[in-house]
Every structure is written in structure tokens, then in C-alpha cells.
Motif scaffolding. Structure first.
Motif, PDB file in Angstrom:
ATOM      1  N   ARG A 153       0.546  -0.702   0.097  1.00 44.50           N
ATOM      2  CA  ARG A 153      -0.124   0.417  -0.195  1.00 44.50           C
ATOM      3  C   ARG A 153       1.003   1.747  -0.390  1.00 44.50           C
ATOM      4  O   ARG A 153       0.329   1.992  -0.626  1.00 44.50           O
ATOM      5  N   LEU A 154       1.734   0.931   0.479  1.00 49.78           N
ATOM      6  CA  LEU A 154       3.426   2.399   0.371  1.00 49.78           C
ATOM      7  C   LEU A 154       3.729   2.410  -0.277  1.00 49.78           C
ATOM      8  O   LEU A 154       3.492   3.650  -1.342  1.00 49.78           O
ATOM      9  N   VAL A 155       4.084   1.186  -1.170  1.00 45.68           N
ATOM     10  CA  VAL A 155       4.276   1.828  -3.062  1.00 45.68           C
ATOM     11  C   VAL A 155       3.236   2.206  -3.729  1.00 45.68           C
ATOM     12  O   VAL A 155       2.933   2.981  -4.441  1.00 45.68           O
ATOM     13  N   GLN A 204       0.972   6.640  -6.970  1.00 43.53           N
ATOM     14  CA  GLN A 204       0.025   7.767  -7.354  1.00 43.53           C
ATOM     15  C   GLN A 204       0.529   8.823  -7.586  1.00 43.53           C
ATOM     16  O   GLN A 204      -0.447   9.750  -8.294  1.00 43.53           O
ATOM     17  N   ARG A 205       1.873   9.856  -7.082  1.00 44.60           N
ATOM     18  CA  ARG A 205       2.063  10.656  -7.122  1.00 44.60           C
ATOM     19  C   ARG A 205       2.269  10.878  -8.420  1.00 44.60           C
ATOM     20  O   ARG A 205       2.609  12.050  -8.865  1.00 44.60           O
ATOM     21  N   GLN A 255       5.623  -1.367  -9.763  1.00 45.04           N
ATOM     22  CA  GLN A 255       7.124  -2.841 -10.142  1.00 45.04           C
ATOM     23  C   GLN A 255       8.128  -2.060  -9.694  1.00 45.04           C
ATOM     24  O   GLN A 255       8.940  -2.592  -9.050  1.00 45.04           O
ATOM     25  N   VAL A 256       8.474  -0.664 -10.493  1.00 42.99           N
ATOM     26  CA  VAL A 256       9.472   0.215  -9.798  1.00 42.99           C
ATOM     27  C   VAL A 256       9.529   0.769  -8.529  1.00 42.99           C
ATOM     28  O   VAL A 256      10.890   0.038  -7.740  1.00 42.99           O
ATOM     29  N   GLY A 257       8.523   0.736  -7.993  1.00 37.89           N
ATOM     30  CA  GLY A 257       8.422   1.018  -6.661  1.00 37.89           C
ATOM     31  C   GLY A 257       8.362   0.048  -5.585  1.00 37.89           C
ATOM     32  O   GLY A 257       9.182   0.671  -5.092  1.00 37.89           O
ATOM     33  N   CYS A 258       8.335  -1.100  -6.720  1.00 41.45           N
ATOM     34  CA  CYS A 258       8.141  -2.448  -5.146  1.00 41.45           C
ATOM     35  C   CYS A 258      10.080  -2.480  -4.845  1.00 41.45           C
ATOM     36  O   CYS A 258      10.486  -3.241  -4.118  1.00 41.45           O
ATOM     37  N   VAL A 275      10.216   5.890   1.930  1.00 39.21           N
ATOM     38  CA  VAL A 275       9.334   6.434   0.319  1.00 39.21           C
ATOM     39  C   VAL A 275       9.997   7.821  -0.530  1.00 39.21           C
ATOM     40  O   VAL A 275      10.282   7.966  -1.677  1.00 39.21           O
ATOM     41  N   PRO A 276      11.461   7.823   0.472  1.00 39.81           N
ATOM     42  CA  PRO A 276      12.029   8.540  -0.189  1.00 39.81           C
ATOM     43  C   PRO A 276      13.023   7.751  -1.200  1.00 39.81           C
ATOM     44  O   PRO A 276      13.189   7.593  -2.231  1.00 39.81           O
TER      45      PRO A 276
END
Length: 255
Positions: free
Chosen positions: A47-49, A54-55, A68-71, A94-95
Motif C-alpha cells: 500500500r505504501l508503494v 499515485q504521485r 513494480q519499479v516502486g516495489c 518513501v524517499p
């Protein structure tokens, strides 16, 4: 009430929620090689990813690809997080997730820029984020340049290099029914002449080296076909044929 979002075939409403203590326990186990703990921790933080992904909703890349990249950023954060710090995991992660997504977007940019410029831009974005975190104010270009010990012009050049290109027909202002486009705000960009120059430059870039050289000698240096043939070492008939072919290629791409 759970909000259901499906991304990469995953229903986020079914994801587990963990307390801070449970998160820290799973991180330690995952860092020590416990694959089950690693899987549980990743699933609990998807959920954090998603919230970070969504930004970047305005970007043209697929939301699934960005997720997937965020994961990947999440996994890197999990592997490098130090549980001895009095810090929530999300604050640290997050950063890193944002950085991973931004790096992906830079690499997928329609304009290819050198690795050195992308590296400067990456460090500039990191410095800006750190400055804004420390001061609570918007980081100025001068502040970023000072933090990196490089000229302000290098920061501007690098950040411009990774910016998304926009169309000349992109509207920047609406006045009733009339739209002011990017092209209208460029000094000297008088519609068809500006676009024609762009089309011609692009068409010439498609020619091979010998065709470019022949056109340069014929129309910029004013040499005759005979003079060109002697300098290049081919017959006048070949020069004539290549010249006509190059002009035809340019004409087909411009008209």
C-alpha cells in the motif's frame, strides 16, 4: 472500510496491516535470510508503494510499471533499514521508492541524455529533497549547487536534461475559446517557418554522412558537382544521383 485498488493483478484491500513492532521484527528476520518474513513484510507494505506511485499519475508510463519499479525501491529500503534508529520504516522508505521511480522515468525519457548528466540530476534531486526536509522551505538552485559544490548552470542543465519534452502545440493559457500554445511564447517561432526549420533539420539528420557532405559542399560552399566529385573521389554522375536522392528524402519528410 477498505478501499479496493487493483494493480499488477493485486487487490490491495486484501493486504495485511502490521503494527510498528511487527514490522521491525519482520525486517530483522528478513535481513537474516528468512524468506517467509521477507514475503510477509513486502506484502504488508505494498500500500505504501501504491501511495507513492499515485504521485506520478500524470506521467505517461504504465501505472503497473511504476508500481513494480516502486516495489524495487521498497525492497532496497527493507534491505538497508537500520532497526536501531528511532525511525518509522515509511519515513525511510518513501524517499527510496520515489528515487527509484524517478530514476526509471529518467531512463525512459523520450530524450536520451548522457549518464553524467543523469547522475548530476539524480544528486541534485536528492540534495533538493534533503534541503527541503531540513529547512521546510523550497530549495533554490543556488542552495542545491552549493550542496553539491558545482556551478548553478550545471544544476540547471542537468535538471532541464531530465525534464519531459512537451509539444509545441501544448496549450499553456486559455483566453476564452482561444488557446495560447508553447509555440506562441517562443520568440521568433512564427508558426510554419519555425516548424519547417525543425522538419528540415530532422530530415537532414536522417541522411548518411556522404549525402550530408555533398549538400554542404553544393549549397553552403557553392561548389559545382564537378568540384564535389573531385574532392570526394566519385564521378559527377554519382554526385548528381546522391544529391537528387538527398533532396528527395528531405522533401518527402517536410512536405
Amino acid at each position: 472500510m477498505n478501499t479496493r485498488v487493483e494493480i499488477c493483478g493485486l487487490d490491495t484491500s486484501t493486504l495485511p496491516k502490521l503494527k510498528h513492532e511487527e514490522m521491525m521484527d519482520l525486517i530483522v528476520k528478513a535481513q537474516n535470510g528468512d524468506e517467509d518474513a521477507r514475503e510477509r513484510f513486502i506484502m504488508a507494505n505494498l500500500r505504501l508503494v501504491l501511495s507513492v506511485t499515485q504521485r506520478f499519475a500524470a506521467k505517461k508510463q504504465s501505472a503497473d510499471d511504476l508500481f513494480q519499479v516502486g516495489c524495487i525501491g521498497l525492497i532496497k529500503a527493507m534491505e538497508n533499514f537500520n532497526v536501531s534508529y528511532n525511525l518509522r520504516f515509511s519515513t525511510y522508505a518513501v524517499p527510496m521508492i520515489i528515487g527509484e521511480i524517478r530514476r526509471y522515468l529518467r531512463d525512459c525519457s523520450a530524450l536520451r541524455v548522457s549518464r553524467s548528466i543523469r547522475d548530476v540530476a539524480y544528486h541534485a534531486l536528492q540534495a533538493r529533497q534533503q534541503i527541503e526536509h531540513d529547512t521546510g522551505d523550497t530549495a533554490e538552485l543556488e542552495d542545491i549547487a552549493a550542496a553539491l559544490n558545482i556551478p548553478v548552470s550545471d544544476v540547471v542543465y542537468a535538471l532541464d536534461g531530465i525534464s519531459d519534452p512537451i509539444s509545441l502545440f501544448e496549450p499553456v493559457y486559455h483566453d476564452g475559446d482561444d488557446a495560447v500554445m508553447v509555440m506562441d511564447s517562443i520568440v521568433g517561432a512564427d508558426d510554419e517557418n519555425a516548424l519547417s526549420r525543425i522538419d528540415i533539420d530532422e530530415a537532414i539528420s536522417k541522411l548518411d554522412a556522404r549525402e550530408k557532405r555533398i549538400l554542404m559542399m553544393r549549397f553552403y560552399e557553392g561548389k559545382t558537382q564537378m568540384e564535389v566529385s573531385k574532392e570526394i573521389g566519385i564521378s559527377q554522375a554519382q554526385v548528381s544521383r546522391l544529391e537528387k536522392s538527398a533532396i528527395k528524402t528531405i522533401h518527402s519528410k517536410v512536405v
